[in-house]
Design a protein around this motif. Structure first.
Motif, PDB file in Angstrom:
ATOM      1  N   VAL A  93       6.651   0.784   0.714  1.00 28.95           N
ATOM      2  CA  VAL A  93       6.959   2.199   0.973  1.00 28.95           C
ATOM      3  C   VAL A  93       5.702   2.936   1.434  1.00 28.95           C
ATOM      4  CG1 VAL A  93       7.716   4.374  -0.068  1.00 28.95           C
ATOM      5  CG2 VAL A  93       8.897   2.239  -0.645  1.00 28.95           C
ATOM      6  N   GLY A  94       4.569   2.623   0.828  1.00 27.55           N
ATOM      7  CA  GLY A  94       3.318   3.269   1.218  1.00 27.55           C
ATOM      8  C   GLY A  94       2.908   2.950   2.640  1.00 27.55           C
ATOM      9  N   GLN A  95       3.076   1.702   3.056  1.00 26.60           N
ATOM     10  CA  GLN A  95       2.730   1.341   4.433  1.00 26.60           C
ATOM     11  C   GLN A  95       3.670   2.007   5.428  1.00 26.60           C
ATOM     12  OE1 GLN A  95       1.352  -2.375   5.771  1.00 26.60           O
ATOM     13  NE2 GLN A  95       1.036  -3.227   3.713  1.00 26.60           N
ATOM     14  N   PHE A  96       4.940   2.127   5.076  1.00 19.41           N
ATOM     15  CA  PHE A  96       5.881   2.848   5.945  1.00 19.41           C
ATOM     16  C   PHE A  96       5.435   4.302   6.113  1.00 19.41           C
ATOM     17  CE2 PHE A  96      10.064   0.216   5.598  1.00 19.41           C
ATOM     18  CZ  PHE A  96       9.384  -0.867   6.128  1.00 19.41           C
TER      19      PHE A  96
ATOM     20  N   CYS B   8       7.547  -0.902  14.459  1.00 15.86           N
ATOM     21  CA  CYS B   8       6.495  -0.857  13.431  1.00 15.86           C
ATOM     22  C   CYS B   8       7.069  -1.158  12.053  1.00 15.86           C
ATOM     23  CB  CYS B   8       5.827   0.523  13.426  1.00 15.86           C
ATOM     24  SG  CYS B   8       4.820   0.877  14.881  1.00 15.86           S
ATOM     25  N   VAL B   9       8.192  -0.539  11.747  1.00 19.29           N
ATOM     26  CA  VAL B   9       8.847  -0.764  10.453  1.00 19.29           C
ATOM     27  C   VAL B   9       9.244  -2.231  10.310  1.00 19.29           C
ATOM     28  CG1 VAL B   9      10.952  -0.263   9.166  1.00 19.29           C
ATOM     29  CG2 VAL B   9       9.635   1.617  10.160  1.00 19.29           C
ATOM     30  N   ALA B  10       9.811  -2.798  11.368  1.00 22.14           N
ATOM     31  CA  ALA B  10      10.248  -4.197  11.320  1.00 22.14           C
ATOM     32  C   ALA B  10       9.056  -5.135  11.151  1.00 22.14           C
ATOM     33  CB  ALA B  10      11.017  -4.543  12.593  1.00 22.14           C
ATOM     34  N   LEU B  11       7.941  -4.823  11.831  1.00 28.06           N
ATOM     35  CA  LEU B  11       6.763  -5.674  11.736  1.00 28.06           C
ATOM     36  C   LEU B  11       6.191  -5.670  10.316  1.00 28.06           C
ATOM     37  CD1 LEU B  11       4.693  -7.450  13.218  1.00 28.06           C
ATOM     38  CD2 LEU B  11       3.388  -5.370  13.713  1.00 28.06           C
ATOM     39  N   ILE B  12       6.091  -4.482   9.716  1.00 21.54           N
ATOM     40  CA  ILE B  12       5.579  -4.387   8.338  1.00 21.54           C
ATOM     41  C   ILE B  12       6.506  -5.119   7.372  1.00 21.54           C
ATOM     42  CG2 ILE B  12       5.131  -2.783   6.446  1.00 21.54           C
ATOM     43  CD1 ILE B  12       4.217  -0.740   8.536  1.00 21.54           C
ATOM     44  N   THR B  13       7.808  -4.934   7.550  1.00 23.99           N
ATOM     45  CA  THR B  13       8.780  -5.601   6.674  1.00 23.99           C
ATOM     46  C   THR B  13       8.655  -7.116   6.774  1.00 23.99           C
ATOM     47  OG1 THR B  13      10.317  -3.742   6.965  1.00 23.99           O
ATOM     48  CG2 THR B  13      11.229  -5.795   6.106  1.00 23.99           C
ATOM     49  N   ASN B  14       8.533  -7.597   8.009  1.00 23.73           N
ATOM     50  CA  ASN B  14       8.440  -9.045   8.220  1.00 23.73           C
ATOM     51  C   ASN B  14       7.151  -9.611   7.626  1.00 23.73           C
ATOM     52  OD1 ASN B  14       9.541 -11.492   9.527  1.00 23.73           O
ATOM     53  ND2 ASN B  14       7.673 -11.361  10.758  1.00 23.73           N
ATOM     54  N   ASN B  15       6.061  -8.874   7.763  1.00 25.08           N
ATOM     55  CA  ASN B  15       4.783  -9.360   7.240  1.00 25.08           C
ATOM     56  C   ASN B  15       4.750  -9.389   5.715  1.00 25.08           C
ATOM     57  OD1 ASN B  15       3.746  -9.760   9.772  1.00 25.08           O
ATOM     58  ND2 ASN B  15       2.655  -7.820   9.864  1.00 25.08           N
ATOM     59  N   MET B  16       5.427  -8.424   5.090  1.00 20.60           N
ATOM     60  CA  MET B  16       5.333  -8.304   3.628  1.00 20.60           C
ATOM     61  C   MET B  16       6.400  -9.100   2.890  1.00 20.60           C
ATOM     62  SD  MET B  16       4.122  -4.446   2.789  1.00 20.60           S
ATOM     63  CE  MET B  16       3.924  -4.988   1.107  1.00 20.60           C
TER      64      MET B  16
ATOM     65  N   ALA C 261       7.798  -4.161  -8.593  1.00 17.82           N
ATOM     66  CA  ALA C 261       7.485  -2.749  -8.347  1.00 17.82           C
ATOM     67  C   ALA C 261       6.254  -2.582  -7.461  1.00 17.82           C
ATOM     68  CB  ALA C 261       7.288  -2.024  -9.679  1.00 17.82           C
ATOM     69  N   GLU C 262       5.266  -3.466  -7.624  1.00 26.85           N
ATOM     70  CA  GLU C 262       4.031  -3.339  -6.832  1.00 26.85           C
ATOM     71  C   GLU C 262       4.298  -3.584  -5.349  1.00 26.85           C
ATOM     72  OE1 GLU C 262      -0.468  -5.290  -6.565  1.00 26.85           O
ATOM     73  OE2 GLU C 262       0.927  -5.927  -8.150  1.00 26.85           O
ATOM     74  N   VAL C 263       5.086  -4.604  -5.039  1.00 27.70           N
ATOM     75  CA  VAL C 263       5.413  -4.920  -3.643  1.00 27.70           C
ATOM     76  C   VAL C 263       6.221  -3.775  -3.021  1.00 27.70           C
ATOM     77  CG1 VAL C 263       6.695  -6.477  -2.133  1.00 27.70           C
ATOM     78  CG2 VAL C 263       5.306  -7.407  -3.995  1.00 27.70           C
ATOM     79  N   GLN C 264       7.175  -3.248  -3.808  1.00 33.62           N
ATOM     80  CA  GLN C 264       7.989  -2.155  -3.290  1.00 33.62           C
ATOM     81  C   GLN C 264       7.131  -0.920  -3.008  1.00 33.62           C
ATOM     82  OE1 GLN C 264      11.883  -1.430  -5.108  1.00 33.62           O
ATOM     83  NE2 GLN C 264      11.624  -3.297  -6.351  1.00 33.62           N
TER      84      GLN C 264
ATOM     85  N   GLN D  63      15.067   2.606   1.184  1.00 36.27           N
ATOM     86  CA  GLN D  63      16.312   1.925   1.528  1.00 36.27           C
ATOM     87  C   GLN D  63      16.059   0.472   1.897  1.00 36.27           C
ATOM     88  OE1 GLN D  63      19.599   3.453   3.422  1.00 36.27           O
ATOM     89  NE2 GLN D  63      19.006   5.609   3.384  1.00 36.27           N
ATOM     90  N   THR D  64      14.917   0.204   2.552  1.00 31.18           N
ATOM     91  CA  THR D  64      14.585  -1.182   2.894  1.00 31.18           C
ATOM     92  C   THR D  64      14.436  -2.028   1.629  1.00 31.18           C
ATOM     93  OG1 THR D  64      13.484  -0.512   4.950  1.00 31.18           O
ATOM     94  CG2 THR D  64      12.887  -2.663   4.026  1.00 31.18           C
ATOM     95  N   CYS D  65      13.731  -1.487   0.647  1.00 32.68           N
ATOM     96  CA  CYS D  65      13.575  -2.201  -0.627  1.00 32.68           C
ATOM     97  C   CYS D  65      14.924  -2.458  -1.280  1.00 32.68           C
ATOM     98  CB  CYS D  65      12.678  -1.401  -1.573  1.00 32.68           C
ATOM     99  SG  CYS D  65      10.949  -1.297  -1.049  1.00 32.68           S
ATOM    100  N   ALA D  66      15.791  -1.438  -1.246  1.00 31.74           N
ATOM    101  CA  ALA D  66      17.116  -1.594  -1.861  1.00 31.74           C
ATOM    102  C   ALA D  66      17.932  -2.668  -1.150  1.00 31.74           C
ATOM    103  CB  ALA D  66      17.853  -0.255  -1.826  1.00 31.74           C
TER     104      ALA D  66
END
Length: 517
Positions: free
Chosen positions: A419-422, A342-350, A412-415, A393-396
Motif C-alpha cells: 500500500v505504501g509503494q502504491f 506502475c501498479v501492476a509492476l509493483i504488484t508483480n514484483n512484491m 501485515a508487513e507485506v500489505q 483492494q489489491t491486498c484484499a
C-alpha cells in the motif's frame, strides 16, 4: 441521417453543388468550433520578433483579424469533419438556470401568449400568424434541391402569403388547414428519425402549441440536413484536406504577423536541447565541425513533448490547435495507462511469486485500477487517496485468491509495504513512474519512426504488457495525428528549421528538409 425512399429530399446526382454551397455558408457561423485565436492576435503581436521573422511586425487591422479568424474557423471545422468520423452538429441549448436561458424563455413565452390572444380575439388578428407561415415557407423551401420543382410549386401555391393576407381581411384564413399542410409536407421531407415528432405534431389540438412545436421540429430537421450534408462531403474533404488546410493556414500566416511564434518557440526548444546534448556527448569536438542534427528527429521529439504537455496552462503551437482536444484526451488516457502499468509492476514484483498462475487475478486487479483511476486528470481528483484505495483492494483480492488456493495470506508487513509503494506513485520523480514514462515514450518514438505505409507495430517494451492492447490503440491514434500534421504543415516546419539552423553561417550546412513518413 440518410434520407431514403420518398423522404429523400436531396437527390444523390444533384446534391453536390448545392450541399457544398449551403455548407460553406454555415461554416463561419459555427462558434462551437472556432479555434482559439490567442497566439494569432494580441498575444503574438506583443512578443518580440522570432528568428523566423524577416521583417518588422506590421500593425493588425480589424479586417485582417476577422479574415484570419474566419480562415481559422473554416480550417478547424473542415479538419474536425475529416478526422472525426463521429462528428455531428448539435443544437446549442442555453443552460436552464442561466440568465440568457431565462430571458429567452420569457421572451418566447410572451410572443406565443400574444399570438394566442390575437387568434382568440373577435375578429381574429392574423398578422403574427401570417409572418410565422411566411418563415415556415422559406424554411421548407430551403430543404429542397433545385430539381424539386413540383413540391416547390406546391408549397409556394398553398403558402401564398399575398393570398393569405387577402383571406385574412375577410376573416377567411384556415390556420388549422395551413398548419396541417405544413406538418404533412414536413413528414415527406424529414429524416426517418423525426417520424415520431411528426406523429406528435399531428396529435396536437391547440393551434398555438402546434405552431410552436412546428418550429421546434423544423430546427431539428435543419440540424439533420446539415449533418446529412457533412456525411456526404466528408470523403471529399478527406481527399483534399491536406491541400485545403495548408492553403487556409497560409492565408492566416499572410494576414497575421508572428502567426507562427508559438510553433517557432516549440521547435527552437528542441533544437537547442539537441545541440546541447551533442556538445555534452562530444565536448572535445572542433567548433567548426558540422552538427549532425536531423530536423525530422527534432520534429519527432517535439511531437513527443506533446504527450507531457500541460494543456491547462500552456498554449499549443499554432499548427496543432486543430488537434488540441484529441491530443489532450490522448495524453490523459496515457497517464491513466501509465499508472495502471506502475501498479501492476509493483504488484508483480512484491507478490508475483505467490500469485503466479492466476491470470484472472491480474485481469481483475487491472479492472479495479482502471475504474478507480477514471478521471484522474481532473484537478479535484485525489490521486494519493485513490492509490491507497487501490493498494487496499489489491491486498484484499490477493488474499482472497490465496485463500481459495489454500495458501497462506499476505502478512501485515507485506500489505503495508504494498500500500505504501502504491501511495508513493503520486510523488514527483517516483522511480517507477519515471521508468514507465520512459518506456511509453520509447514506444511512441518507435511508432513515429515507422513509415506510414508499414502496418506492423514496434514491440511493446517490458513492463507494459498489462496495457499492451490499449497502448497500441492509443499509439495508432497518436501516429495518425502526427503523420497528418506533418503532411499539412511540413513546409512551414521546414521553413522555420532553415531560419533557425542557418541564422549563423558557422553552424555549417544542415539538411532542413522534412521527409514525410
Amino acid at each position: 441521417m440518410p434520407f431514403n425512399g420518398e423522404k429523400q429530399c436531396v437527390s444523390e446526382d444533384q446534391q453536390s453543388d448545392s450541399e457544398s454551397s449551403r455548407f460553406s455558408e454555415s461554416m463561419a457561423s459555427l462558434s462551437d468550433y472556432e479555434c482559439s485565436r490567442q497566439s494569432f492576435t494580441s498575444d503574438s503581436s506583443s512578443k518580440s520578433s522570432s528568428p523566423a521573422s524577416t521583417s518588422p511586425p506590421r500593425g493588425l487591422m480589424f479586417d485582417d483579424v476577422m479574415a484570419a479568424a474566419k480562415n481559422l474557423s473554416d480550417m478547424t471545422l473542415a479538419h474536425e469533419i475529416a478526422v472525426n468520423e463521429n462528428f455531428q452538429l448539435k443544437q446549442n441549448a442555453l443552460p436552464e438556470n442561466s440568465l440568457a436561458g431565462q430571458v429567452k424563455r420569457v421572451v418566447h413565452q410572451a410572443f406565443w401568449d400574444v399570438l394566442e390572444a390575437d387568434l382568440s380575439a373577435e375578429p381574429p388578428q392574423y398578422e403574427y400568424a401570417i409572418k410565422l407561415f411566411e418563415e415556415i415557407r422559406e424554411i421548407l423551401l430551403s430543404f429542397l434541391t433545385p430539381g424539386g420543382n413540383r413540391l416547390h410549386s406546391q408549397i409556394c401555391e398553398v403558402l401564398d402569403i399575398d393570398l393569405i393576407r387577402q383571406q385574412a381581411k375577410h376573416s377567411a384564413v384556415d390556420i388549422q388547414g395551413l398548419a396541417n399542410y405544413v406538418i404533412t409536407t414536413m413528414g415527406k421531407i424529414c429524416a426517418p428519425v423525426r417520424d415520431e415528432d411528426i406523429r406528435e405534431l399531428k396529435a396536437t389540438t391547440n393551434i398555438v402549441e402546434m405552431l410552436r412545436q412546428i418550429f421546434r421540429v423544423l430546427d431539428l430537421m435543419r440540424m439533420d440536413m446539415m449533418n446529412f450534408v457533412i456525411r456526404n462531403i466528408r470523403p471529399h474533404i478527406q481527399h483534399h484536406l491536406v491541400e485545403y488546410e495548408r492553403n487556409k493556414f497560409q492565408e492566416v500566416v499572410e494576414e497575421t504577423p508572428n502567426a507562427l511564434s508559438q510553433t517557432t518557440e516549440w521547435l527552437k526548444e528542441s533544437i537547442d536541447k539537441e545541440l546541447l546534448s551533442e556538445t555534452d556527448v562530444a565536448p572535445a569536438a572542433e567548433h567548426s565541425s558540422t552538427p549532425s542534427l536531423s530536423p525530422l528527429m527534432v520534429l519527432n521529439n517535439c511531437y513527443l513533448k506533446l504527450l507531457q504537455w500541460d494543456y491547462q496552462k500552456k498554449v499549443l503551437p499554432e499548427t496543432l490547435m486543430t488537434d488540441g482536444p484529441r491530443l489532450q484526451e490522448l495524453t490523459e488516457k496515457l497517464n491513466q495507462l501509465k499508472m495502471i502499468a506502475c501498479v501492476a509492476l509493483i504488484t508483480n514484483n512484491m507478490v508475483g511469486a505467490v500469485t503466479e498462475g492466476l491470470p484472472e487475478l491480474a485481469n481483475r486487479l487491472k479492472r479495479i485500477s482502471a475504474v478507480l483511476l477514471e478521471g484522474m486528470n481532473k484537478e479535484t481528483f485525489n490521486l494519493k487517496e485513490t492509490l491507497h484505495s487501490i493498494g487496499v483492494q489489491t491486498c484484499a483480492e490477493v488474499n482472497k485468491a490465496l485463500e481459495e488456493r489454500g495458501s497462506p495470506t499476505l502478512n501485515a508487513e507485506v500489505q503495508a509495504n504494498l500500500v505504501g509503494q502504491f501511495s508513493s506513485l503520486e510523488e514527483k520523480d517516483n522511480p517507477v513512474c519515471t521508468l514507465m514514462d520512459k518506456r511509453i515514450q520509447l514506444y511512441m518514438k518507435d511508432l513515429l519512426c515507422l513509415p506510414s505505409t508499414q502496418k506492423s507495430r514496434p514491440p511493446v517494451p517490458g513492463g507494459l504488457d498489462v496495457i499492451q492492447r490499449e497502448l497500441e490503440v492509443l499509439g495508432c491514434q497518436y501516429a495518425n495525428i502526427v503523420n497528418l500534421n506533418k503532411q499539412v504543415y511540413g513546409p512551414f516546419y521546414a521553413n522555420i528549421f532553415r531560419k533557425l539552423l542557418f541564422r549563423d553561417e558557422a553552424m555549417g550546412k544542415i539538411d532542413a528538409s522534412l521527409p514525410t513518413n
